[in-house]
Structure formats: structure tokens, C-alpha cells
Design an enzyme around this catalytic site. Structure first.
Site, PDB file in Angstrom:
ATOM      1  N   ASP B  84       0.901  -1.167  -0.061  1.00 55.03           N
ATOM      2  CA  ASP B  84      -0.271  -0.137   0.017  1.00 55.03           C
ATOM      3  C   ASP B  84       1.080   1.210   0.281  1.00 55.03           C
ATOM      4  OD1 ASP B  84      -2.203   1.778  -0.054  1.00 55.03           O
ATOM      5  OD2 ASP B  84      -2.649   1.217   2.808  1.00 55.03           O
ATOM      6  N   GLY B  85       1.046   1.420  -1.165  1.00 49.67           N
ATOM      7  CA  GLY B  85       2.182   3.112  -1.220  1.00 49.67           C
ATOM      8  C   GLY B  85       1.622   4.354  -2.483  1.00 49.67           C
ATOM      9  N   LYS B  86       0.125   3.516  -2.745  1.00 50.53           N
ATOM     10  CA  LYS B  86      -0.427   4.965  -3.259  1.00 50.53           C
ATOM     11  C   LYS B  86       0.634   5.020  -4.408  1.00 50.53           C
ATOM     12  CE  LYS B  86      -4.370   5.192  -0.133  1.00 50.53           C
ATOM     13  NZ  LYS B  86      -3.314   4.658   1.153  1.00 50.53           N
ATOM     14  N   ARG B  87       1.072   4.761  -4.931  1.00 51.93           N
ATOM     15  CA  ARG B  87       2.102   5.122  -6.297  1.00 51.93           C
ATOM     16  C   ARG B  87       1.719   5.842  -7.534  1.00 51.93           C
ATOM     17  NH1 ARG B  87       5.451   4.639  -2.138  1.00 51.93           N
ATOM     18  NH2 ARG B  87       7.353   3.810  -1.878  1.00 51.93           N
ATOM     19  N   THR B 121      -1.093  -0.811  -4.181  1.00 47.11           N
ATOM     20  CA  THR B 121      -1.959   0.313  -4.639  1.00 47.11           C
ATOM     21  C   THR B 121      -1.691   1.595  -5.336  1.00 47.11           C
ATOM     22  OG1 THR B 121      -1.447   2.102  -2.466  1.00 47.11           O
ATOM     23  CG2 THR B 121      -3.742  -0.156  -2.110  1.00 47.11           C
TER      24      THR B 121
END
Lengths: 274, 274
Positions: B84-87, B121
């Protein structure tokens, strides 16, 4: 001018690094050497380096060590460091990124320092409450942020340019940046709440400057992506330091990176009338 | 059910880790121990863990090592791993994130493996051409992605809900997800191109399911953020695995994490009619 460091391990010199058997560690070591060489060569024409975090993360933990080493090298060369990770998350996680980028993390055994970046790029999609913990962390560290307002890639048209409803979405984001300007206000009249604005669509620049008079614009897209320094005039605010053009591949892949950086810097100085 | 691991170094047991003088390494070691304990306790009721990358990055290189160790522990427990790094970044950098998350990075001395996550993510703000390299990397690795469509924080209203112009922006993003559905289509009728959809505004769920019939919904916001499992019915698609609810603080801070996770799982099973 800002020197973009996006190290590509595939392009490393096969003779670089020490042959101790660990491929990751060797690649990370060679990445540091390559970045140091670019800083030594082109750094004199730049005020900052921009470290593309993705390029370091792909080497795992040794890549993160390389990131820390390159950051030290940039500091030794008296360059500001922009951590280009385009982070953005819900408030509690945004605060954790703030600790990682600007601040420190308390533990029972003492505080652990983060990267200590001078600025970081932020993704504003999650909204104002997600930006705020990162701006707070930057304020406490005397650092700045660059919020993505209109990026330089083709696909930026998909959402940034979406009608929303009277003006494109990027104007709404620009308003979010401007609203937060006072929180990182500097004595020069500029604010540390800056904006990433691509050079590839220069027709937006005048309007964005109008909406964000105090923001420092971090401008990618010059060189390899086709943007031209000569088109950036409308991005300039009252202060010549209101524009920071970042060039990565056009410097790194040049036959003479030092000379290429110098040429770009001179072009920017002419533009700013400095 | 997905176990969210957002380790908070400030909350670590002062007696944990080995006292070898390096605070970062000790904190990272204690973080791994804490995550292992949660996996051992609550993992049996879950199909996946979600690792909040910010929480690991704030410990620097040792934090990244801890991330790799926790990932191994989750795999040993036969849990899927969501990074979950929302890259999200321009295409060339998105490809580097793809190498870091799903694939590997070529170097002159051999390939360096990335995290090997089962899913990650993604932040879609930069547009379709920025999502595509990450979806390609996921496809090659047999992994999936969860694109932020409407997050659970209050500030999500700022941009996700912006009128754009006939429907809110999140519907435009949902269309981007649905358009890419076939690229990670599974045999069950579900697609690995999933969506992050918060539980805190359940009135959006029916419309989002209509727009993304095949997407797996990763749903945060239950528990600490106030969302209710009972409100998630409209998020369900034709397949019971179409919804993955993620709970972090509500499990981690429970007196009995195993029992709390089991209770949440049972609630979800009832919801899905399983």
C-alpha cells in the site's frame, strides 16, 4: 536549474561496483557512484537535485541506502535535495511520510531521522487533509513541498484537464496550493508550498502563475519530453527563483553533462533576466 | 478480510529488539516482530495483508529490510500481500515502480528482484499512461492493482467528489479502471484491476459497483474510521471475493486481535451470504 537523478541500473558500467557476490549491493554501489559523478560534473550549474525515489526503491533496502548516500553527496555539494516520490495518503499515513521525508520517528529507544529532504513532491488527489500533515512536517523542518498541479506526461489530460465544472481540475488543485501558501511563506515573497507544472503544455503557465502567485514552480518536461525553456516566461513570478526547471535524461545522457547543464542554466538566467 | 499492517514505532515494546546500539535497526527488528505476532494472531481469519509502505520507509534502509521480512512472513502464512504505497508517476517512473513492486530490475550483473507483491495500491491522478506500465508489470507477474477511486478520508471530497462536469471525478476514475479490466481478467469473472473505495461514504458503493462490475474492491475505513460492514452490501459484485475489507488499527489495537479479526470475517461472510 535542478539536476534530476533517475538512475537506471540497466545502464550501469559493468566494471563498476565491487564484485562481492551480492547483485543488489553492487548495483546500489554503482548507482551511488554514477550519481556522485553527475553531481560532480553538472552540480555546479544547479541549485538542487531531484531524486526519483522509484529508481532507488527498485533495488530494495540497498537502494534505500544508496538514496541516503546520494542525498549526503548532494548536501556535501551544497545542493538542495528534492525527494521526488509523489507521495499522498490519508492523514495518518501522510504523517508517516512526513516523518520519512522531513522529520523523525519516535521509538522507545530514541528518534529515527528520516531522509531530511529539503523538499518533496506530493500527490494532492486525496485532498487537503492529506496534504496538511506533510506541509506541517515540512514547516517544522524548514523544508518545502511541490504539489502536483499539472504533470508533463500525455495522460495528464485524463484527469488534470478534466472540466470540473467551470475550469479544469488543475485549477482546483492550484487553488488548494494557493490556500496553503502562507503556511510556508518565505521572506522573499515566495512560498515553500510549491507546484509541479509540466513544461510540455506551456499555454497553461500564465493562468497557473495567476492562481499561485507565490508558489515556486518545479518544472519537468524540458529536454527529453519536448518542452522548451524559451516557452517558460509566463511561469515566472515576481522573483527569479520562482521557477526551478528540472532536467534528468537530457543532462545524464549528454556527452558532456557539465556543459549541457551550464547551457540550460544560462538559458534560464536569460529567461529570468538575471 | 485483509489485515492492515501500519506499524507505529512509537508504540513498540521498549523491551523488544536487540540492544546493539543502532536505534533504526532495533526499531526495524521490533516492527518485524510486532507484524509477525499480528500475522500469527489474526492472519488465520484473513486472506491478505496490506503493508502501509510509509510506516516502513520512515525507518530508512532498515525499514525497507523490515518490509521485505514482513512480506516473507505473510507469504509463509499463505497470505496475499498488498503493497500500500499509492504510487503514481509519469510513465518512465511508473515503470520503475512496477519493477520495485512486481517485477525485477536488470543490471549488468543480473536481475534484482522487487518486492514481489501480489497487488499494490495506485494513485491514478497522472492519468491512464501512468497507470499502464504498472498494470503491465502486474500482468507479467500475475499480480493485481487497486486504483484509488474514492478514498475514506474526509478530504476525499475535495477532488474525488469534484463535479467533472456531469458526474463526480471518481466516476471518471472508475471508468479508467473499468476500461482496463480485461487486461487482468481472471477466470472467476473478477479482474485484477481493482479499486480502493472507502467504507465511510457507503452511498457511493452501488454506483461504483455498476461502473466497475468486475473490479475487486479494496475497502478501507471500517472500524477506526467509522465505516460499518453492514453498509457494504452494495459493494458486492456477482462473486463473493469481489470485496476485500481492510482493517488495521481496529485489529492491531484490539485486546484480542485474533478474535476481533474472526468477528470481522464472520460479519463479512454473512454479508456475502457465504
Amino acid at each position: 536549474l535542478c539536476l534530476g537523478l533517475d538512475p537506471d541500473p540497466a545502464a550501469l558500467d559493468p566494471a563498476a561496483g565491487s564484485d562481492d557476490g551480492d547483485v543488489r549491493a553492487r548495483a546500489a554501489e554503482a548507482v551511488v557512484a554514477g550519481c556522485r559523478a553527475l553531481i560532480a560534473g553538472a552540480g555546479a550549474s544547479c541549485v538542487a537535485v531531484k531524486l526519483q525515489l522509484a529508481c532507488f526503491e527498485r533495488l530494495g533496502a540497498p537502494g534505500w541506502e544508496a538514496l541516503e548516500d546520494v542525498l549526503d553527496a548532494a548536501r556535501d555539494a551544497r545542493l538542495l535535495v528534492i525527494a521526488d516520490g509523489k507521495r499522498g495518503d490519508v492523514p495518518v499515513s501522510a504523517a508517516a511520510y512526513g516523518q520519512a521525508l522531513f522529520g523523525s520517528t519516535p521509538t522507545p529507544w530514541g528518534d529515527v531521522d528520516g531522509l531530511g529532504a529539503d523538499a518533496a513532491t506530493l500527490n494532492p488527489l486525496l485532498g487537503g487533509d492529506a496534504l496538511d500533515p506533510l506541509i506541517d512536517a515540512a514547516a517544522e523542518a524548514g523544508a518545502g513541498v511541490f504539489c502536483l498541479v499539472r504533470t508533463s506526461n500525455q495522460g495528464a489530460a485524463d484527469l488534470f484537464d478534466a472540466p470540473s465544472p467551470d475550469a479544469p481540475l488543475y485549477e482546483r488543485i492550484a487553488a488548494m496550493v494557493a490556500e496553503r501558501s502562507a503556511r510556508l511563506a518565505g521572506r522573499s515573497g515566495l512560498s515553500g508550498v510549491g507546484a509541479v507544472v509540466g513544461a510540455t503544455e506551456p499555454q497553461h503557465l500564465a493562468r497557473l502563475r495567476e492562481l499561485m502567485p507565490e508558489a515556486i514552480f518545479l518544472i519537468p518536461g524540458v529536454g527529453a519530453q519536448g518542452g522548451q525553456v524559451g516557452d517558460l516566461g509566463p511561469a515566472l513570478g515576481a522573483h527569479p527563483a520562482s521557477v526551478l526547471v528540472t532536467a534528468s535524461r537530457s543532462i545524464a545522457t549528454a556527452t558532456d553533462p557539465a556543459r549541457t547543464a551550464e547551457g540550460l542554466r544560462d538559458e534560464l538566467w536569460r529567461l529570468a533576466g538575471a
